[in-house]
Design a protein around this motif. Sequence first.
Motif, PDB file in Angstrom:
ATOM      1  N   GLY A 222       0.748  -1.080  -0.083  1.00  0.00           N
ATOM      2  CA  GLY A 222       0.122   0.008   0.032  1.00  0.00           C
ATOM      3  C   GLY A 222       0.732   1.425   0.044  1.00  0.00           C
ATOM      4  O   GLY A 222       0.285   2.290   0.139  1.00  0.00           O
ATOM      5  N   GLY A 223       1.958   1.179  -0.139  1.00  0.00           N
ATOM      6  CA  GLY A 223       3.065   2.273  -0.143  1.00  0.00           C
ATOM      7  C   GLY A 223       2.903   3.097  -1.473  1.00  0.00           C
ATOM      8  O   GLY A 223       2.335   2.957  -2.378  1.00  0.00           O
ATOM      9  N   ILE A 224       3.295   4.483  -1.528  1.00  0.00           N
ATOM     10  CA  ILE A 224       3.476   5.367  -2.360  1.00  0.00           C
ATOM     11  C   ILE A 224       4.967   5.564  -2.728  1.00  0.00           C
ATOM     12  O   ILE A 224       5.675   6.008  -1.713  1.00  0.00           O
ATOM     13  CB  ILE A 224       2.940   6.576  -2.049  1.00  0.00           C
ATOM     14  N   LEU A 225       5.312   5.418  -3.879  1.00  0.00           N
ATOM     15  CA  LEU A 225       6.825   5.392  -4.374  1.00  0.00           C
ATOM     16  C   LEU A 225       7.045   6.396  -5.310  1.00  0.00           C
ATOM     17  O   LEU A 225       6.208   6.737  -6.287  1.00  0.00           O
ATOM     18  CB  LEU A 225       7.507   4.163  -4.770  1.00  0.00           C
ATOM     19  N   ALA A 226       8.070   7.357  -5.250  1.00  0.00           N
ATOM     20  CA  ALA A 226       8.522   8.069  -6.273  1.00  0.00           C
ATOM     21  C   ALA A 226       9.935   7.406  -6.916  1.00  0.00           C
ATOM     22  O   ALA A 226      10.632   7.174  -6.501  1.00  0.00           O
ATOM     23  CB  ALA A 226       9.152   9.435  -5.811  1.00  0.00           C
ATOM     24  N   ILE A 227       9.566   7.397  -8.298  1.00  0.00           N
ATOM     25  CA  ILE A 227      10.742   6.427  -9.121  1.00  0.00           C
ATOM     26  C   ILE A 227      11.149   7.263 -10.202  1.00  0.00           C
ATOM     27  O   ILE A 227      10.408   7.817 -11.100  1.00  0.00           O
ATOM     28  CB  ILE A 227       9.521   5.332  -9.650  1.00  0.00           C
ATOM     29  N   LYS A 228      12.461   7.215 -10.306  1.00  0.00           N
ATOM     30  CA  LYS A 228      13.211   7.859 -11.212  1.00  0.00           C
ATOM     31  C   LYS A 228      13.222   7.118 -12.381  1.00  0.00           C
ATOM     32  O   LYS A 228      13.771   6.016 -12.404  1.00  0.00           O
ATOM     33  CB  LYS A 228      14.577   8.300 -10.841  1.00  0.00           C
ATOM     34  N   GLY A 229      12.951   7.729 -13.593  1.00  0.00           N
ATOM     35  CA  GLY A 229      12.580   6.582 -14.664  1.00  0.00           C
ATOM     36  C   GLY A 229      13.494   7.339 -15.837  1.00  0.00           C
ATOM     37  O   GLY A 229      14.763   7.815 -15.778  1.00  0.00           O
ATOM     38  N   LEU A 230      12.990   7.326 -17.237  1.00  0.00           N
ATOM     39  CA  LEU A 230      13.749   7.639 -18.307  1.00  0.00           C
ATOM     40  C   LEU A 230      13.849   9.066 -18.504  1.00  0.00           C
ATOM     41  O   LEU A 230      14.759   9.575 -18.674  1.00  0.00           O
ATOM     42  CB  LEU A 230      12.946   6.907 -19.487  1.00  0.00           C
ATOM     43  N   GLY A 231      12.678   9.801 -18.434  1.00  0.00           N
ATOM     44  CA  GLY A 231      12.576  11.157 -18.791  1.00  0.00           C
ATOM     45  C   GLY A 231      12.134  12.017 -17.426  1.00  0.00           C
ATOM     46  O   GLY A 231      11.969  13.358 -17.684  1.00  0.00           O
ATOM     47  N   GLY A 232      12.072  11.457 -16.096  1.00  0.00           N
ATOM     48  CA  GLY A 232      11.823  12.195 -15.038  1.00  0.00           C
ATOM     49  C   GLY A 232      11.205  10.923 -13.984  1.00  0.00           C
ATOM     50  O   GLY A 232      11.323   9.897 -14.534  1.00  0.00           O
TER      51      GLY A 232
END
Length: 423
Positions: A222-232
């Motif tokens: 149930g967590g919220i994650l900020a994930i660094k991807g390809l363009g942001g």
Amino acid sequence: MDAPGRARYRIEVGGVVQGVGYRPFVYLLAGRLGLAGWVRNHAGGVTIEAEGPPERLDALVEALRAEAPPLAHVASVAVVARPPAGETGFAIRPSREGAGAERLVTPDVATCAACLAEVRDPADRRYRYPFTNCTHCGPRYTIITALPYDRPTTTMSAYPMCAACRAEYEDPADRRFHAQPNACPACGPRLWLAPGAAPQVALAPEDAGDAVARAARMLAAGGILAIKGLGGFHLACDATNAEAVARLREHKGRPDKPLAVMLPDLTAVRAYCRVRPAEERLLASAECPIVLLEWRADSDIAGEVAPGYRDLGVMLPYTPLHHLLLADAGRPLVMTSGNRSEEPIAAENAEALERLAPLADAMLLHDRDIVARFDDSVWWAPRVAGEEAPQPVRRARGYAPLPVVLPAGGRAVLAWGAELKNT
């Protein structure tokens, strides 16, 4: 004195011919045809000088368009005859800088099947490596700092290749021949999980597997994650968990607008949505956009994802990191822009730690810099009989910065803005 039966052509190729494996393609083509000479990038395209029997040179010119790599867009091929120089062998020469030419480079493209197979193979040296790529896939525009396109003019310049990666890069028979973002766990970017500033779900312990597996367990809980991807960055949560989706909406400040969902493959898409052939082709394309699909009434994706909407914005994983995360989480994931409403998408770690950490339980970060921030592209296909051609709603990652070519002689048109977004 010219050798009998021998000629030399100088060939200028324009269009999207950098970052797509075009120089290796020319090198192998020249070898197949038994031609001597060289190929190199310059700021506006690719220059070739080739020498050999005239009929083989003509075959080379014909193949430069007809057999070009899948990601190339050849706009022009200009040929000038030159005196033979008696050259032997064919080489890829160092790139040459220049000014005044139109500069085009391919957009970022989704992970190819060959790279994905390596990422999934426990016996492969790139097993579970989230930055796996080759000549046919991976980051392009978002990591380029200047043209011509070579590793020193990308953010991958910070990562000298190990001996194994260098051997691939220099082998004409390898699909990573002159693949500028080439990397592996021994020499490439790294990924880690950091705490957020709104921890309602505990950060997974360091000894409980790699960062992706730990992040996936947090999402499943149930967590919220900020994930660094390809363009942001993306903000992600379990799309079947109504409470997690509601919390994400509250933190992001987006009470009503729909959120995009990432599903692992087309089989999963068919289980959650009604999807037509044209939409499937878009979803599985190298551009890999979000596609607006008719939502199945029996779907277990939480209604809070797109409250009151008949359509659901769906995309497939387009980086190894996304593939790993979806597989480990084992459920659909909300994958929405990493920002508060009305703010630009976050692109770098320091920026995300300031702007997104207060919204997230944890941050999945990496150390490959992003030069150009890009949101996901969005497409929609009308559901009117005879009108199934998909249309772009937002043209971004996967398509930009390729130009939209207008008919010659048409009226000059300037268009900007929209209700909520510039384009």
